[in-house]
Enzyme design. Structure first.
Site, PDB file in Angstrom:
ATOM      1  N   LYS A 156       0.833  -1.212   0.000  1.00  0.00           N
ATOM      2  CA  LYS A 156       0.000   0.000   0.000  1.00  0.00           C
ATOM      3  C   LYS A 156       0.870   1.266   0.000  1.00  0.00           C
ATOM      4  O   LYS A 156       0.630   2.218  -0.752  1.00  0.00           O
ATOM      5  CB  LYS A 156      -0.923  -0.026   1.234  1.00  0.00           C
ATOM      6  CG  LYS A 156      -1.733   1.219   1.447  1.00  0.00           C
ATOM      7  CD  LYS A 156      -2.740   1.439   0.344  1.00  0.00           C
ATOM      8  CE  LYS A 156      -3.374   2.818   0.454  1.00  0.00           C
ATOM      9  NZ  LYS A 156      -4.240   3.137  -0.668  1.00  0.00           N
ATOM     10  N   LYS A 208     -10.053  16.882  -4.461  1.00  0.00           N
ATOM     11  CA  LYS A 208     -10.156  16.493  -5.868  1.00  0.00           C
ATOM     12  C   LYS A 208     -11.632  16.504  -6.243  1.00  0.00           C
ATOM     13  O   LYS A 208     -12.500  16.522  -5.352  1.00  0.00           O
ATOM     14  CB  LYS A 208      -9.505  15.135  -6.131  1.00  0.00           C
ATOM     15  CG  LYS A 208     -10.151  13.963  -5.439  1.00  0.00           C
ATOM     16  CD  LYS A 208      -9.439  12.687  -5.859  1.00  0.00           C
ATOM     17  CE  LYS A 208     -10.110  11.489  -5.228  1.00  0.00           C
ATOM     18  NZ  LYS A 208      -9.528  10.219  -5.591  1.00  0.00           N
ATOM     19  N   CYS A 258      -4.493  10.728   2.297  1.00  0.00           N
ATOM     20  CA  CYS A 258      -3.636   9.545   2.123  1.00  0.00           C
ATOM     21  C   CYS A 258      -2.246   9.865   1.602  1.00  0.00           C
ATOM     22  O   CYS A 258      -1.266   9.707   2.327  1.00  0.00           O
ATOM     23  CB  CYS A 258      -4.321   8.544   1.196  1.00  0.00           C
ATOM     24  SG  CYS A 258      -5.756   7.789   1.967  1.00  0.00           S
ATOM     25  N   ASN A 273       1.173   4.093  -3.090  1.00  0.00           N
ATOM     26  CA  ASN A 273       0.932   5.531  -2.912  1.00  0.00           C
ATOM     27  C   ASN A 273       2.195   6.348  -3.180  1.00  0.00           C
ATOM     28  O   ASN A 273       2.136   7.453  -3.714  1.00  0.00           O
ATOM     29  CB  ASN A 273       0.373   5.817  -1.517  1.00  0.00           C
ATOM     30  CG  ASN A 273      -1.135   5.636  -1.485  1.00  0.00           C
ATOM     31  OD1 ASN A 273      -1.736   5.297  -2.509  1.00  0.00           O
ATOM     32  ND2 ASN A 273      -1.754   5.860  -0.353  1.00  0.00           N
ATOM     33  N   GLY A 323      -3.231  15.934  -2.646  1.00  0.00           N
ATOM     34  CA  GLY A 323      -3.606  16.279  -1.273  1.00  0.00           C
ATOM     35  C   GLY A 323      -4.427  15.137  -0.724  1.00  0.00           C
ATOM     36  O   GLY A 323      -4.248  13.989  -1.131  1.00  0.00           O
TER      37      GLY A 323
HETATM   38  N1  NAD Z   1      -9.834   7.708   2.449  1.00  0.00           N
HETATM   39  C1  NAD Z   1      -9.268   6.993   1.498  1.00  0.00           C
HETATM   40  O1  NAD Z   1      -9.419   7.256   0.305  1.00  0.00           O
HETATM   41  C2  NAD Z   1      -8.407   5.798   1.839  1.00  0.00           C
HETATM   42  C3  NAD Z   1      -8.049   4.916   0.831  1.00  0.00           C
HETATM   43  C4  NAD Z   1      -7.255   3.818   1.156  1.00  0.00           C
HETATM   44  C5  NAD Z   1      -6.819   3.627   2.460  1.00  0.00           C
HETATM   45  N2  NAD Z   1      -7.163   4.535   3.418  1.00  0.00           N
HETATM   46  C6  NAD Z   1      -6.708   4.287   4.789  1.00  0.00           C
HETATM   47  O2  NAD Z   1      -7.801   3.706   5.507  1.00  0.00           O
HETATM   48  C7  NAD Z   1      -7.822   4.159   6.858  1.00  0.00           C
HETATM   49  C8  NAD Z   1      -9.142   4.841   7.171  1.00  0.00           C
HETATM   50  O3  NAD Z   1      -9.233   6.005   6.378  1.00  0.00           O
HETATM   51  P1  NAD Z   1     -10.595   6.837   6.287  1.00  0.00           P
HETATM   52  O4  NAD Z   1     -10.358   7.917   5.285  1.00  0.00           O
HETATM   53  O5  NAD Z   1     -11.741   5.895   6.106  1.00  0.00           O
HETATM   54  O6  NAD Z   1     -10.637   7.435   7.777  1.00  0.00           O
HETATM   55  P2  NAD Z   1     -11.790   8.305   8.458  1.00  0.00           P
HETATM   56  O7  NAD Z   1     -11.101   9.240   9.355  1.00  0.00           O
HETATM   57  O8  NAD Z   1     -12.715   8.817   7.402  1.00  0.00           O
HETATM   58  O9  NAD Z   1     -12.628   7.251   9.314  1.00  0.00           O
HETATM   59  C9  NAD Z   1     -12.131   6.604  10.437  1.00  0.00           C
HETATM   60  C10 NAD Z   1     -13.319   6.228  11.312  1.00  0.00           C
HETATM   61  O10 NAD Z   1     -12.858   5.385  12.376  1.00  0.00           O
HETATM   62  C11 NAD Z   1     -13.559   5.731  13.555  1.00  0.00           C
HETATM   63  N3  NAD Z   1     -12.797   5.270  14.717  1.00  0.00           N
HETATM   64  C12 NAD Z   1     -11.614   5.748  15.193  1.00  0.00           C
HETATM   65  N4  NAD Z   1     -11.240   5.044  16.265  1.00  0.00           N
HETATM   66  C13 NAD Z   1     -12.182   4.093  16.479  1.00  0.00           C
HETATM   67  C14 NAD Z   1     -12.356   3.052  17.436  1.00  0.00           C
HETATM   68  N5  NAD Z   1     -11.454   2.844  18.405  1.00  0.00           N
HETATM   69  N6  NAD Z   1     -13.445   2.274  17.362  1.00  0.00           N
HETATM   70  C15 NAD Z   1     -14.366   2.474  16.396  1.00  0.00           C
HETATM   71  N7  NAD Z   1     -14.275   3.458  15.453  1.00  0.00           N
HETATM   72  C16 NAD Z   1     -13.184   4.235  15.504  1.00  0.00           C
HETATM   73  C17 NAD Z   1     -13.705   7.237  13.461  1.00  0.00           C
HETATM   74  O11 NAD Z   1     -14.734   7.720  14.301  1.00  0.00           O
HETATM   75  C18 NAD Z   1     -14.016   7.412  11.956  1.00  0.00           C
HETATM   76  O12 NAD Z   1     -15.402   7.351  11.710  1.00  0.00           O
HETATM   77  C19 NAD Z   1      -6.595   5.058   6.992  1.00  0.00           C
HETATM   78  O13 NAD Z   1      -5.514   4.277   7.441  1.00  0.00           O
HETATM   79  C20 NAD Z   1      -6.330   5.527   5.577  1.00  0.00           C
HETATM   80  O14 NAD Z   1      -4.984   5.881   5.372  1.00  0.00           O
HETATM   81  C21 NAD Z   1      -7.956   5.602   3.143  1.00  0.00           C
END
Ligand code: NAD
Length: 441
Positions: free
Chosen positions: A208, A327, A264, A212, A261
């Site tokens: 991953k 974006k 990620c 990226n 931006g």
């Molecule tokens: N956003 C993207 O496009 C994307 C793509 C690929 C990978 N990722 C990765 O995936 C992961 C999540 O990203 P995201 O954008 O979905 O994050 P986000 O911040 O949108 O969502 C995270 C969620 O987890 C919840 N949370 C935090 N701690 C918790 C706990 N202890 N118990 C239950 N819920 C809890 C938060 O309240 C929040 O709703 C990150 O590591 C990110 O790097 C993101």
């Protein structure tokens, strides 16, 4: 199959709804009670094409439910996907793993009390070695639990499509049982021909970060070429076409512009560099520091060119900003280059009015000092310069002649290279874009 998804953000919510759509029975878990309450009523906390319909459909089918309780999650299923955030640690470039650790620490006693084998599958983006560390931590409480890593590659704006039709699935597993569980979970996608790359957890974690890093490098590479074009009198757009037609290179992600931006790419490359440096491997990824620097320089260059277009100073100047999301196609403003530029100009004394088709509420919450407009003409009223900073398709449809009647000066900077320069110029606009010096006037 039954599964839980811990963390219902961009990754978790889309994963939960898509898995329910594939026929599984899913419990989404989040510690944010307001979020869970709205999700249970079918309201998604962010805009993502197709998600609202998918959420309604899967809630109605009864295959998707939500809770705030990790103890309930432990009882619900034997497979738990962890999708909590891993942001940049405050005051450091390293990844902040406290949400992942907290989720596991809360889940562990419930898994122990229940007994029996279970699989915790990480989807969050984490430094290499996190799965191994978490397994050691988990085993102190629940020795029968196993950890696997299944990184997520979805792109915001295409999240539902990418989850239901991924380019590949990567499973970092430590046992045949974990491998079989994930294959069964993703069986409909595997039947449709999705490649399934089975490896160890450390490799899955690095896949991953490597993906990226490569995407970020490609974007900064072409922005560096645009800088050369500006200095050397060349045109970056035919350069992109000519270089990108080489199938070894390809034109995707080779678009010059304001740079990357979001939540990620910036934090993932910084996290990889920080982790490599900790391990004495900084030299191997030193180029990523430059990738990051080129990317942030694009924001400074945009501000500098905007100032030049505004007559050398932002004082008493009105700057219209088209775009706030990081974006097009989404309302996510996390580390948005457009808002960084808008805030930078505001800081330098400019009067900034921002428009975005979807992201105004989120942008206002982060930058309450900026002005916001609900339509493009309102944003551009009396503007000395218009900045096109997020490449929404609707901005391509703007009539330059019509917009001339509301601005004070017809000057536009197309930082996303998606507007038709000839059309704007023929309507009397001074039109600038990075890497296209011959568009100057
Ligand atoms: N956003 C993207 O496009 C994307 C793509 C690929 C990978 N990722 C990765 O995936 C992961 C999540 O990203 P995201 O954008 O979905 O994050 P986000 O911040 O949108 O969502 C995270 C969620 O987890 C919840 N949370 C935090 N701690 C918790 C706990 N202890 N118990 C239950 N819920 C809890 C938060 O309240 C929040 O709703 C990150 O590591 C990110 O790097 C993101």
């Amino acid at each position: 199959m039954r599964l839980t998804v811990i963390g219902t953000g961009y990754v978790g919510l889309v994963h939960a709804a898509c898995m329910a759509d594939l026929g599984h029975t899913v419990l989404g878990v989040d510690r944010d009670a307001d979020r869970i309450e709205s999700l249970a009523r079918g309201r998604a906390p962010f805009f993502e094409p197709g998600l609202r319909e998918l959420l309604h459909r899967t809630l109605q089918s009864g295959r998707l439910q939500f809770t705030t309780s990790l103890a309930a999650a432990a009882r619900f299923a034997r497979t738990h996907f962890v999708c909590v955030g891993t942001p940049q640690r405050p005051g450091s470039n390293a990844a902040d793993l406290r949400f992942v650790d907290a989720a596991l620490d809360e889940l562990a006693p419930a898994l122990r009390d229940l007994g029996g084998w279970c699989l915790v599958v990480g989807k969050s983006t984490v430094p290499v070695g996190t799965a191994a560390r978490l397994e050691r931590r988990l085993h102190k409480v629940a020795p029968q639990a196993e950890i696997a890593w299944n990184p997520e590659f979805l792109r915001e704006g295409f999240a539902v499509r990418d989850t239901l039709r991924p380019e590949r699935l990567v499973a970092g597993v430590s046992s045949p049982r974990a491998d079989a569980t994930l294959r069964e979970m993703y069986a409909p996608l595997l039947r449709a021909g999705t490649p399934f790359i089975c490896t160890d957890p450390a490799t899955a974690e690095l896949v991953k970060l490597a993906a990226n890093s490569f995407l970020a490098t490609k974007i900064s590479f072409i922005n560096a070429m645009a800088e050369l074009c500006d200095a050397m009198g060349a045109d970056v757009m035919p350069l992109v076409e000519a270089v990108g037609r080489d199938p070894r290179i390809g034109s995707r992600c080779l678009q010059p512009g304001l740079g990357f931006g979001g939540s990620c790419l910036p934090k993932d490359i910084r996290g990889l560099v920080a982790h490599a440096e900790e391990q004495g491997l900084g030299e191997s990824v030193a180029f990523l520091r430059e990738v990051d620097e080129i990317n942030t320089r694009q924001r400074r260059r945009t501000i500098a060119l905007a100032r030049q277009l505004a007559g050398g100073s932002f004082r008493r100047r009105h700057v219209a900003v088209l775009g706030a999301a990081f974006k097009p196609g989404i309302d996510d403003v996390r580390d948005s280059p457009a808002l960084a530029v808008a805030a930078g100009i505001h800081h330098l004394g400019g009067r900034v009015r921002v428009h975005d088709p979807e992201a105004v509420d989120n942008a206002r919450a982060c930058f309450p000092d900026l002005e916001f407009a609900l339509d493009v003409p309102k944003a551009c009223e009396g503007a000395d310069v218009v900045l096109h900073l997020t490449g929404w398709p609707e901005y391509r449809a703007i009539d330059p002649a019509g917009l001339s009647t509301v601005v004070r000066r017809q000057a536009i900077l197309d930082a996303r290279h998606t507007l038709d320069a000839a059309r704007w110029r023929s309507a009397g606009w001074a039109f600038r874009a990075f890497g296209r010096p011959r568009l100057g006037w």
